[in-house]
Design an enzyme around this catalytic site. Structure first.
Site, mmCIF file in Angstrom:
data_model
loop_
_atom_site.group_PDB
_atom_site.id
_atom_site.type_symbol
_atom_site.label_atom_id
_atom_site.label_comp_id
_atom_site.label_asym_id
_atom_site.label_seq_id
_atom_site.Cartn_x
_atom_site.Cartn_y
_atom_site.Cartn_z
ATOM 1 N N GLU A 52 -5.978 18.410 6.167
ATOM 2 C CA GLU A 52 -4.815 17.288 6.272
ATOM 3 C C GLU A 52 -3.778 17.823 5.397
ATOM 4 O O GLU A 52 -3.978 18.913 4.502
ATOM 5 C CB GLU A 52 -5.305 15.975 5.713
ATOM 6 C CG GLU A 52 -6.263 15.356 6.449
ATOM 7 C CD GLU A 52 -6.649 13.794 6.261
ATOM 8 O OE1 GLU A 52 -6.504 12.881 7.119
ATOM 9 O OE2 GLU A 52 -6.547 13.508 4.965
ATOM 10 N N ARG A 93 -2.577 16.595 12.737
ATOM 11 C CA ARG A 93 -1.596 15.601 12.292
ATOM 12 C C ARG A 93 -1.151 16.539 10.950
ATOM 13 O O ARG A 93 -1.681 17.364 10.319
ATOM 14 C CB ARG A 93 -1.918 14.295 12.064
ATOM 15 C CG ARG A 93 -3.079 14.254 10.963
ATOM 16 C CD ARG A 93 -3.448 13.121 10.517
ATOM 17 N NE ARG A 93 -4.670 12.860 9.925
ATOM 18 C CZ ARG A 93 -5.807 12.776 10.280
ATOM 19 N NH1 ARG A 93 -6.034 12.657 11.643
ATOM 20 N NH2 ARG A 93 -7.067 12.743 9.489
ATOM 21 N N GLN A 106 3.956 7.574 2.416
ATOM 22 C CA GLN A 106 3.376 6.717 3.425
ATOM 23 C C GLN A 106 3.239 5.241 2.737
ATOM 24 O O GLN A 106 2.650 5.032 1.579
ATOM 25 C CB GLN A 106 1.979 7.084 3.761
ATOM 26 C CG GLN A 106 1.941 8.425 4.236
ATOM 27 C CD GLN A 106 2.249 8.528 5.796
ATOM 28 O OE1 GLN A 106 1.311 8.127 6.662
ATOM 29 N NE2 GLN A 106 3.471 8.607 6.199
ATOM 30 N N TRP A 149 0.706 -0.991 0.247
ATOM 31 C CA TRP A 149 0.083 0.091 0.266
ATOM 32 C C TRP A 149 0.691 1.256 0.023
ATOM 33 O O TRP A 149 2.003 1.395 0.836
ATOM 34 C CB TRP A 149 -0.824 -0.192 1.128
ATOM 35 C CG TRP A 149 -1.367 1.234 1.494
ATOM 36 C CD1 TRP A 149 -0.850 2.287 2.326
ATOM 37 C CD2 TRP A 149 -2.623 1.818 1.179
ATOM 38 N NE1 TRP A 149 -1.887 3.513 2.326
ATOM 39 C CE2 TRP A 149 -2.863 3.056 1.648
ATOM 40 C CE3 TRP A 149 -3.669 1.313 0.501
ATOM 41 C CZ2 TRP A 149 -3.991 3.770 1.366
ATOM 42 C CZ3 TRP A 149 -4.782 2.050 0.411
ATOM 43 C CH2 TRP A 149 -4.909 3.101 0.784
ATOM 44 N N MET A 150 0.418 2.206 -0.668
ATOM 45 C CA MET A 150 1.108 3.778 -0.436
ATOM 46 C C MET A 150 -0.001 4.845 -0.560
ATOM 47 O O MET A 150 -0.980 4.584 -1.258
ATOM 48 C CB MET A 150 2.013 3.819 -1.787
ATOM 49 C CG MET A 150 1.667 3.788 -3.113
ATOM 50 S SD MET A 150 2.727 4.513 -4.370
ATOM 51 C CE MET A 150 2.437 6.138 -3.810
ATOM 52 N N ASN A 151 0.285 5.835 0.359
ATOM 53 C CA ASN A 151 -0.468 7.115 0.183
ATOM 54 C C ASN A 151 0.419 8.095 0.106
ATOM 55 O O ASN A 151 1.436 8.228 -0.775
ATOM 56 C CB ASN A 151 -1.482 7.211 1.051
ATOM 57 C CG ASN A 151 -1.312 7.098 2.489
ATOM 58 O OD1 ASN A 151 -0.771 5.801 2.829
ATOM 59 N ND2 ASN A 151 -1.672 7.949 3.435
ATOM 60 N N ASP A 152 0.068 9.247 0.831
ATOM 61 C CA ASP A 152 0.881 10.540 0.649
ATOM 62 C C ASP A 152 2.379 10.725 0.377
ATOM 63 O O ASP A 152 3.343 10.102 0.723
ATOM 64 C CB ASP A 152 0.639 11.296 2.022
ATOM 65 C CG ASP A 152 -0.620 11.264 2.652
ATOM 66 O OD1 ASP A 152 -1.480 10.738 2.274
ATOM 67 O OD2 ASP A 152 -0.808 11.593 3.663
HETATM 68 C C1 FRU Z 1 -3.747 11.850 4.275
HETATM 69 C C2 FRU Z 1 -3.530 11.193 5.656
HETATM 70 C C3 FRU Z 1 -2.802 11.827 6.663
HETATM 71 C C4 FRU Z 1 -1.992 11.007 7.343
HETATM 72 C C5 FRU Z 1 -1.605 9.868 6.366
HETATM 73 C C6 FRU Z 1 -1.691 8.505 7.142
HETATM 74 O O1 FRU Z 1 -3.987 10.984 3.217
HETATM 75 O O2 FRU Z 1 -4.852 10.717 6.448
HETATM 76 O O3 FRU Z 1 -3.625 12.932 7.320
HETATM 77 O O4 FRU Z 1 -0.982 11.513 8.224
HETATM 78 O O5 FRU Z 1 -2.650 10.017 5.500
HETATM 79 O O6 FRU Z 1 -1.099 7.582 6.265
#
Ligand code: FRU
Length: 458
Positions: free
Chosen positions: A196, A139, A35, A16-19
């Site tokens: 965020e 956060r 992430q 998985w990947m995000n930000d």
């Molecule tokens: C945004 C978010 C951030 C958090 C991160 C967790 O996509 O929800 O607020 O730090 O992803 O992976």
């Protein structure tokens, strides 16, 4: 079988990947952290993945930079954050997750290649969210230096004022003093229950603040421009960073040559994937150069490094009114295709590009000076609805990147990233031009290149 990685868009090999996080250029390379859950396909056990690139589209993978530390303030996850250079050394400010707590943490690079990081023994560097505020979320970080002081904003929300950013000040990145609410949605009639991933930077003499807006579905990234007075940000204008339903949590960096380049996360979830695709989830957008247009709005265009990714010219012709070309595109290839439509003169007010699929699930991209609208098999994948071209503003050059099912479209003033069917095939490209009332058939040059690295062995 693993799901192939796109050719121009960064995506993790598995998991998985995000930000995007901690974007920084050093030693001639841009480092992107992100992430990442390397062992699963959902947002759990979040660590910081790491990759670097000299050209913004060929990425080298590096070991995980931060992983949750048992017993530490980030034991349940290393959430989003940013990078700054202090005393010549890159530092990361990130969100440590410990049960219910999400608090700012600091780490320092232990080598020049940014492979190993040392956590600050004083973590978390801010012990609790600001007292006296009704906090709904706290956060994610954006930090900058002004004179001898460091500033950071932490994103989040207030129960009674919606999305908010909290300002802190420090002399050393370790000890932070709360300096109040930097901006809050309700104070300015702006959207969002939670903001965020703040990203604060300056273009010319304008302060730009980007927030990722949680407010019902789907979430999106919003830019605000304005000025900072008395440690408060006063937004004057705002808008969406992208008209698609995927681009979220963007972060930007200042390149050595002064350009501001952003990457956003293209949201995807496991439930959308089947078969071999269930090996990796999510991708980054292309690198986008940010600038302010004449009206002061934040705009983006593909970073110029992408021009060097062009390998083979597939199509080059003049379209009059309407044109059809054979162009084979496939979601599951290691190659990307860039398509450009450049109107000649000022009569063309709107253009439609259609990727025609043998099974009829065509993708239609419609652009006008007002925005970009993308439909797949009749289903809308974007927010914008193209208004009838009144007044008849000339349409600008359209640039389309199709890469492993990701479609990213830049058409001044709009940008839109969407994800199309992951097993799609198209065999024809159709272009149709709309002109000002009374004008003769519109003309545009239509070009396509294959782009990305040549596959090994070719
Ligand atoms: C945004 C978010 C951030 C958090 C991160 C967790 O996509 O929800 O607020 O730090 O992803 O992976």
């Amino acid at each position: 079988m693993m799901r192939p990685r796109p050719a121009l868009h960064f995506a993790t090999a598995r998991g998985w990947m995000n930000d995007p996080n901690g974007l920084i250029q050093t030693g001639g390379r841009v480092h992107m952290f992100y992430q990442h859950n390397p062992d699963g396909l959902m947002l759990e056990n979040i660590a910081w993945g790491h990759a670097s690139s000299a050209d913004l589209w060929t990425w080298q993978d590096h070991p995980l930079a931060l992983t949750p530390e048992p017993g530490g303030p980030d034991r349940d996850g290393c959430f989003s954050g940013c990078a700054v250079v202090a005393d010549g050394r890159p530092h990361l400010l990130y969100t440590g997750v410990n049960g219910e707590h999400q608090l700012p943490c600091l780490a320092q690079a232990a080598d020049e290649d940014l492979i190993r990081w040392t956590r600050d023994p004083g973590n978390p560097v801010i012990a609790s969210p600001p007292p006296g505020e009704e906090i709904r979320a706290f956060r994610d970080h954006s930090a900058w230096r002004d004179g001898s002081a460091w500033y950071q904003v932490v994103g989040g929300g207030l129960r009674d004022r919606g999305g908010a950013m909290f300002l802190y000040r420090s002399a050393d990145l370790r000890h932070w003093q709360y300096a109040g609410v930097f901006a809050a949605a309700a104070d300015h009639g702006l959207p969002g229950a939670i903001w965020e991933c703040p990203d604060v930077f300056v273009l010319g003499d304008t302060t730009v603040v980007v927030a990722s807006v949680w407010d019902g579905q789907p979430p999106y990234a919003m830019w605000m421009t304005g000025r900072v007075g008395g440690q408060r940000f006063v937004p004057k204008a705002h808008g969406r960073c992208d008209d698609g339903h995927r681009y979220y949590a963007p972060q930007s960096l200042r390149m050595a040559d002064g350009r501001r380049v952003a990457f956003g996360w293209l949201r995807e979830c496991l439930g959308e994937l089947t078969g071999q695709d269930r090996t990796r989830v999510g991708a980054m957008s292309l690198p986008r150069e940010l600038f302010l247009d004449e009206s002061g709005s934040l705009r983006s265009r593909p970073a110029r490094e992408l021009d060097d990714a062009r390998r083979k010219l597939l199509l080059d012709r003049l379209v009059r009114g309407r044109g059809i070309a054979d162009l084979a595109l496939e979601a599951r290839t290691a190659e990307a295709t860039e398509i450009s439509l450049a109107p000649v003169g000022r009569d063309v007010t709107a253009a439609t590009l259609r990727l025609a699929a043998p099974d009829g699930a065509d993708v239609q991209i419609r652009v006008a000076a007002g925005g970009v609208e993308i439909l797949e098999a009749g289903r809308r994948l974007t927010e914008a609805i193209i208004p009838p071209p009144e007044p008849a503003e000339p349409a600008g050059q359209v640039r389309v990147y199709y890469d492993g099912g990701i479609l990213e479209v830049f058409s001044p003033p709009a940008a839109a990233a969407v994800i199309c069917r992951r097993d799609a095939r198209y065999d024809r490209l159709e272009a149709e031009l709309t002109v000002r009332p009374g004008a003769a058939a519109g003309r545009a040059s239509l070009t396509a290149w294959s782009s990305g690295r040549a596959p090994a062995g070719s």
